[in-house]
Design a protein around this motif. Structure first.
Motif, PDB file in Angstrom:
ATOM      1  N   LEU A  31     -37.001  51.189  11.435  1.00 24.32           N
ATOM      2  CA  LEU A  31     -36.447  49.842  11.281  1.00 24.32           C
ATOM      3  C   LEU A  31     -36.666  49.407   9.839  1.00 24.32           C
ATOM      4  O   LEU A  31     -37.782  49.431   9.333  1.00 24.32           O
ATOM      5  CB  LEU A  31     -37.168  48.870  12.226  1.00 24.32           C
ATOM      6  CG  LEU A  31     -36.792  47.391  12.103  1.00 24.32           C
ATOM      7  CD1 LEU A  31     -35.387  47.145  12.639  1.00 24.32           C
ATOM      8  CD2 LEU A  31     -37.788  46.517  12.871  1.00 24.32           C
ATOM      9  N   SER A  32     -35.569  49.012   9.185  1.00 27.35           N
ATOM     10  CA  SER A  32     -35.718  48.472   7.831  1.00 27.35           C
ATOM     11  C   SER A  32     -35.323  46.995   7.887  1.00 27.35           C
ATOM     12  O   SER A  32     -36.098  46.163   8.335  1.00 27.35           O
ATOM     13  CB  SER A  32     -34.882  49.297   6.856  1.00 27.35           C
ATOM     14  OG  SER A  32     -35.052  48.800   5.565  1.00 27.35           O
ATOM     15  N   GLY A  33     -34.110  46.641   7.481  1.00 23.48           N
ATOM     16  CA  GLY A  33     -33.686  45.237   7.579  1.00 23.48           C
ATOM     17  C   GLY A  33     -33.307  44.850   9.004  1.00 23.48           C
ATOM     18  O   GLY A  33     -33.290  43.681   9.366  1.00 23.48           O
ATOM     19  N   GLY A  34     -32.935  45.844   9.789  1.00 20.23           N
ATOM     20  CA  GLY A  34     -32.579  45.604  11.189  1.00 20.23           C
ATOM     21  C   GLY A  34     -31.179  45.058  11.403  1.00 20.23           C
ATOM     22  O   GLY A  34     -30.799  44.756  12.529  1.00 20.23           O
ATOM     23  N   HIS A  35     -30.372  44.961  10.335  1.00 14.47           N
ATOM     24  CA  HIS A  35     -29.078  44.303  10.513  1.00 14.47           C
ATOM     25  C   HIS A  35     -27.958  45.223  10.976  1.00 14.47           C
ATOM     26  O   HIS A  35     -26.821  44.782  11.143  1.00 14.47           O
ATOM     27  CB  HIS A  35     -28.701  43.509   9.264  1.00 14.47           C
ATOM     28  CG  HIS A  35     -29.183  42.086   9.417  1.00 14.47           C
ATOM     29  ND1 HIS A  35     -30.444  41.789   9.881  1.00 14.47           N
ATOM     30  CD2 HIS A  35     -28.568  40.898   9.229  1.00 14.47           C
ATOM     31  CE1 HIS A  35     -30.586  40.466   9.947  1.00 14.47           C
ATOM     32  NE2 HIS A  35     -29.454  39.907   9.561  1.00 14.47           N
ATOM     33  N   ILE A  38     -30.679  46.220  15.056  1.00 18.70           N
ATOM     34  CA  ILE A  38     -30.973  45.192  16.072  1.00 18.70           C
ATOM     35  C   ILE A  38     -29.714  44.783  16.850  1.00 18.70           C
ATOM     36  O   ILE A  38     -29.757  44.719  18.080  1.00 18.70           O
ATOM     37  CB  ILE A  38     -31.739  43.997  15.457  1.00 18.70           C
ATOM     38  CG1 ILE A  38     -33.126  44.500  15.013  1.00 18.70           C
ATOM     39  CG2 ILE A  38     -31.885  42.843  16.448  1.00 18.70           C
ATOM     40  CD1 ILE A  38     -33.959  43.500  14.251  1.00 18.70           C
ATOM     41  N   PRO A  39     -28.562  44.539  16.168  1.00 17.87           N
ATOM     42  CA  PRO A  39     -27.361  44.255  16.967  1.00 17.87           C
ATOM     43  C   PRO A  39     -27.056  45.381  17.956  1.00 17.87           C
ATOM     44  O   PRO A  39     -26.696  45.118  19.108  1.00 17.87           O
ATOM     45  CB  PRO A  39     -26.251  44.126  15.912  1.00 17.87           C
ATOM     46  CG  PRO A  39     -26.968  43.694  14.676  1.00 17.87           C
ATOM     47  CD  PRO A  39     -28.315  44.369  14.728  1.00 17.87           C
ATOM     48  N   ASP A  53     -41.397  50.211  11.780  1.00 21.14           N
ATOM     49  CA  ASP A  53     -40.937  49.282  10.731  1.00 21.14           C
ATOM     50  C   ASP A  53     -41.464  49.755   9.376  1.00 21.14           C
ATOM     51  O   ASP A  53     -42.670  49.802   9.149  1.00 21.14           O
ATOM     52  CB  ASP A  53     -41.458  47.872  11.061  1.00 21.14           C
ATOM     53  CG  ASP A  53     -40.900  46.804  10.116  1.00 21.14           C
ATOM     54  OD1 ASP A  53     -40.328  47.179   9.062  1.00 21.14           O
ATOM     55  OD2 ASP A  53     -41.046  45.614  10.425  1.00 21.14           O
ATOM     56  N   ASP A 103     -22.619  38.466   4.068  1.00 20.79           N
ATOM     57  CA  ASP A 103     -22.794  37.099   3.578  1.00 20.79           C
ATOM     58  C   ASP A 103     -24.227  36.971   3.078  1.00 20.79           C
ATOM     59  O   ASP A 103     -24.987  37.934   3.140  1.00 20.79           O
ATOM     60  CB  ASP A 103     -22.493  36.112   4.709  1.00 20.79           C
ATOM     61  CG  ASP A 103     -23.234  36.474   5.989  1.00 20.79           C
ATOM     62  OD1 ASP A 103     -24.464  36.638   5.933  1.00 20.79           O
ATOM     63  OD2 ASP A 103     -22.593  36.625   7.052  1.00 20.79           O
ATOM     64  N   ILE A 104     -24.605  35.780   2.608  1.00 19.90           N
ATOM     65  CA  ILE A 104     -25.948  35.604   2.050  1.00 19.90           C
ATOM     66  C   ILE A 104     -27.024  36.085   3.027  1.00 19.90           C
ATOM     67  O   ILE A 104     -27.937  36.824   2.659  1.00 19.90           O
ATOM     68  CB  ILE A 104     -26.221  34.103   1.736  1.00 19.90           C
ATOM     69  CG1 ILE A 104     -25.370  33.646   0.556  1.00 19.90           C
ATOM     70  CG2 ILE A 104     -27.716  33.862   1.432  1.00 19.90           C
ATOM     71  CD1 ILE A 104     -25.584  32.178   0.175  1.00 19.90           C
ATOM     72  N   GLN A 105     -26.920  35.651   4.276  1.00 21.92           N
ATOM     73  CA  GLN A 105     -27.964  35.962   5.248  1.00 21.92           C
ATOM     74  C   GLN A 105     -28.060  37.472   5.486  1.00 21.92           C
ATOM     75  O   GLN A 105     -29.161  38.017   5.588  1.00 21.92           O
ATOM     76  CB  GLN A 105     -27.680  35.249   6.580  1.00 21.92           C
ATOM     77  CG  GLN A 105     -27.728  33.720   6.505  1.00 21.92           C
ATOM     78  CD  GLN A 105     -26.361  33.106   6.332  1.00 21.92           C
ATOM     79  OE1 GLN A 105     -25.575  33.551   5.496  1.00 21.92           O
ATOM     80  NE2 GLN A 105     -26.066  32.071   7.106  1.00 21.92           N
ATOM     81  N   VAL A 106     -26.914  38.139   5.580  1.00 19.79           N
ATOM     82  CA  VAL A 106     -26.914  39.590   5.797  1.00 19.79           C
ATOM     83  C   VAL A 106     -27.496  40.297   4.563  1.00 19.79           C
ATOM     84  O   VAL A 106     -28.309  41.204   4.681  1.00 19.79           O
ATOM     85  CB  VAL A 106     -25.478  40.093   6.093  1.00 19.79           C
ATOM     86  CG1 VAL A 106     -25.398  41.617   6.052  1.00 19.79           C
ATOM     87  CG2 VAL A 106     -24.995  39.570   7.440  1.00 19.79           C
ATOM     88  N   ASN A 108     -29.646  39.151   2.561  1.00 16.83           N
ATOM     89  CA  ASN A 108     -31.089  38.914   2.471  1.00 16.83           C
ATOM     90  C   ASN A 108     -31.893  39.873   3.333  1.00 16.83           C
ATOM     91  O   ASN A 108     -33.114  39.967   3.182  1.00 16.83           O
ATOM     92  CB  ASN A 108     -31.425  37.478   2.893  1.00 16.83           C
ATOM     93  CG  ASN A 108     -31.148  36.476   1.786  1.00 16.83           C
ATOM     94  OD1 ASN A 108     -31.066  36.842   0.617  1.00 16.83           O
ATOM     95  ND2 ASN A 108     -31.002  35.210   2.144  1.00 16.83           N
ATOM     96  N   ARG A 109     -31.255  40.563   4.277  1.00 18.37           N
ATOM     97  CA  ARG A 109     -31.988  41.470   5.166  1.00 18.37           C
ATOM     98  C   ARG A 109     -31.577  42.931   5.003  1.00 18.37           C
ATOM     99  O   ARG A 109     -32.428  43.815   5.039  1.00 18.37           O
ATOM    100  CB  ARG A 109     -31.760  41.073   6.634  1.00 18.37           C
ATOM    101  CG  ARG A 109     -32.351  39.764   7.041  1.00 18.37           C
ATOM    102  CD  ARG A 109     -33.852  39.686   6.888  1.00 18.37           C
ATOM    103  NE  ARG A 109     -34.573  40.681   7.683  1.00 18.37           N
ATOM    104  CZ  ARG A 109     -35.890  40.850   7.642  1.00 18.37           C
ATOM    105  NH1 ARG A 109     -36.636  40.095   6.869  1.00 18.37           N
ATOM    106  NH2 ARG A 109     -36.463  41.774   8.374  1.00 18.37           N
TER     107      ARG A 109
END
Ligand code: FAD
Ligand code: FES
Ligand code: FES
Lengths: 266, 154
Positions: A31-35, A38-39, A53, A103-106, A108-109
Motif C-alpha cells: 500500500l502506498s497512496g492507496g488511490h 483502496i477503491p 504500508d 485532481d488536487i486530492q488525488v 496529494n495521495r
C-alpha cells in the motif's frame, strides 16, 4: 462499501517490506497512496489478507539530482513532484504530466511508484516514462535491479515486477525539449489518450498511453519523423487499439493520431 | 488496531478495525458528521478534509493511514462563533444552496489558497476539479473563494 478483512502492517524499511512480501506471498499487497488499491478493495475486486504500508519508509520520498539524472523516490506523491522546482526546470515534461493527473486530492495521495506498479492502461505516467527512457529501480529478495521503461509494462494492469519486488525509485535523464498532451475522460479525468514526446535534434521519442491495453513507444512515428507533425499518422501502426464506453476503436484511433500530431507540433 | 491522531487541534486515540475508512471513523466514531459521504468512490469530493494540511478524500483513506497525522475537518474551521474567512465568504456570496458539497468545497479551498494565495479564476476552477456541486453551477463557489483570498491577504 467496506473492504474485506485484512491485517495492516506499517513497514519501516525497504528490506522489511520485501521480507513481509516474501512471507505472505499472494495474500499480501503493498500500500502506498492507496488511490488505486483502496477503491479496488472497497469494490472487493481485490481482497488482500495483509496490507504492507510502505508510505512511511524514509528515503523513498525524495527528489534528487545525481550524475545528470533526476531520481524520484517511489513514494513521491504527484503533488510533491508537481511542486518540485528541480523537476520543473530539468524535467518539465514530468511536471506537465503530473499536473493533469486527477485532481488536487488525488495528487496529494497518489504516488509515482503506485501508478507504475498498478499499470492502469489509462494512467498518465507510463507515456512519459517511455518517452524519457526512464529506468525503474526495484528491490526484491534477491537484491536490487533496474528495469528499462520499455521492458516494464507487460499488459493491462501487468508489469515485469516479480511477486516479491517493490519499486524504490525512478531515474530520469534530464529532458530539455519534451511535452505531454492529454485528452481527458470527462468524469474520471484519466487519459482517453495521452502522448509524451521527447525531442532531441532530429530524432523524437514518443510514448502513448490510453490507446492500447499496454502503453507503448510509437516506433513507427519515431521512424517516420522528419521535423514536422506528419509522422503522427503512424500513431497506431501495428497497435491493437482498445475500445470502451469512453471511446470506440475508430474514435480512439483518430484521437491517437491527433494527439501525437499535437505533441510533435508543441 | 490502536491509532493516535490530532483532529481539529485535539488528540485522540482509538482502537479500530484496519478496514475502517477515515470518513467512517470521523463520522461514526468521532461523531464529526460535517464531513459528508457523496459517492464513496473518490469522485465527488464531499468527504474532503485536510491531512497534515493537504486536502484528501477521506472515503479513499483508511483510518489507520492517518495514524500520527493532523486532521482538520469543517468543524475545526471556525474559531468559536467566529466563522473562518472562507466560510464567511461562502455565506456572503451564496456559495451554497443545499450545502451537501460545501464542507468538501471549503476544505479544498484551504489547500488551493495555501499553495496559491492569489489564484486566478481559472486556477480556482482547476483547483475544484475533484469537487462536484449539483446545485450552484460553481459560479458563486468560485466567487466565494476569490473573496476569501482577498480577505485572507488583507
Ligand atoms: C478519482 C481518481 C482519479 C484519478 N485520476 C488519474 C489520472 O487522471 N491519471 C492517472 O494516471 N492516475 C489517476 N488516478 C490514479 C492515481 O494516480 C493513483 O493514486 C495511482 O495510480 C496509484 O498510486 P498509489 O500510490 O495511490 O498506489 P496504491 O493504490 O497504494 O497501489 C496501487 C498498486 O500498486 C502497488 N504498489 C504501490 N506502490 C508500490 C511500489 N512502490 N512497489 C510495488 N508495488 C507498489 C500496490 O500493491 C497496488 O497493487 C486517479 C485516482 C483516483 C482515485
Ligand atoms: S464521498 Fe469521497 S469523493 Fe465522494
Ligand atoms: S450546494 Fe448542493 S451540491 Fe453544492
Amino acid at each position: 462499501m467496506i473492504p474485506s478483512k485484512f491485517d495492516y502492517i506499517k513497514a519501516s524499511s525497504i528490506s522489511e517490506a520485501v521480507k513481509l512480501l516474501g512471507k505472505h506471498g499472494y495474500d499480501a499487497k503493498i500500500l502506498s497512496g492507496g488511490h488505486s488499491l483502496i477503491p479496488a478493495m472497497k469494490l472487493r475486486l481485490n481482497r488482500p489478507l495483509v496490507l504492507i504500508d510502505i508510505s512511511g519508509i524514509s528515503g523513498m520520498n525524495t527528489i534528487t539530482e545525481q550524475g545528470g539524472e533526476i531520481i524520484i523516490g517511489a513514494n513521491c506523491t504527484h503533488s510533491q513532484v508537481l511542486k518540485s522546482d528541480l523537476v520543473k526546470n530539468k524535467l518539465n515534461i514530468v511536471t506537465q504530466t503530473v499536473k493533469c493527473i486527477g485532481d488536487i486530492q488525488v495528487r496529494n495521495r497518489g504516488t509515482i511508484g503506485g501508478s507504475l506498479a498498478h499499470a492502469d492502461p489509462s494512467s498518465d505516467y507510463p507515456a512519459t516514462i517511455l518517452a524519457c527512457e526512464a529506468i525503474i529501480e526495484v528491490e526484491g529478495k534477491n537484491g536490487s535491479r533496474t528495469i528499462d521503461a520499455i521492458d516494464f509494462f507487460q499488459g493491462i494492469f501487468t508489469t515485469s515486477l516479480a511477486e516479491d519486488e517493490i519499486i524504490t525509485a525512478v531515474r530520469f535523464p534530464k529532458v530539455i525539449n519534451g511535452n505531454y498532451q492529454k485528452f481527458f475522460q470527462s468524469a474520471s479525468r484519466f487519459a482517453v489518450v495521452g502522448v509524451a514526446v521527447v525531442k532531441d535534434g532530429d530524432s523524437v521519442k514518443v510514448g502513448v498511453t490510453g490507446v492500447s491495453d499496454t502503453p507503448y513507444r510509437a516506433i513507427a512515428v519515431e521512424d517516420a519523423y522528419s521535423g514536422n507533425s506528419d509522422a503522427g499518422s503512424h500513431a497506431i501502426d501495428n497497435i491493437e487499439v482498445m475500445s470502451d464506453h469512453f471511446a470506440d476503436v475508430e474514435y480512439r484511433s483518430h484521437l491517437a493520431k491527433v494527439y501525437v500530431k499535437k505533441a510533435l507540433e508543441a | 488496531m490502536q491509532i493516535s491522531l490530532t483532529i481539529n487541534g485535539k488528540s485522540h486515540s482509538n482502537d479500530i478495525e484496519p478496514r475502517m475508512s477515515l470518513v467512517h471513523y470521523l463520522r461514526e466514531v468521532m461523531d464529526l458528521t460535517g464531513t459528508h459521504v457523496g459517492c464513496d468512490t473518490s469522485g465527488c469530493g464531499a468527504c474532503t478534509i485536510t491531512l497534515d494540511g493537504n486536502a484528501v478524500k477521506s472515503c479513499t483513506l483508511l483510518a489507520v493511514q492517518a495514524d500520527g497525522c493532523e486532521i482538520m475537518t469543517i468543524e475545526g474551521m471556525a474559531n468559536g462563533e467566529q466563522m473562518h474567512p472562507i466560510q464567511e465568504a461562502f455565506k456572503e456570496n451564496h456559495g451554497l444552496q443545499c450545502g451537501f458539497c460545501t464542507p468538501g468545497m471549503v476544505m479544498t479551498a484551504v489547500d488551493i489558497l495555501k499553495s496559491n494565495p492569489n489564484p486566478t479564476e481559472e486556477e480556482i476552477r482547476h483547483g475544484l476539479e475533484g469537487n462536484f456541486c449539483r446545485c450552484t453551477g460553481y459560479h458563486n463557489i468560485v466567487k466565494s473563494i476569490q473573496q476569501a483570498a482577498e480577505q485572507l491577504n488583507s
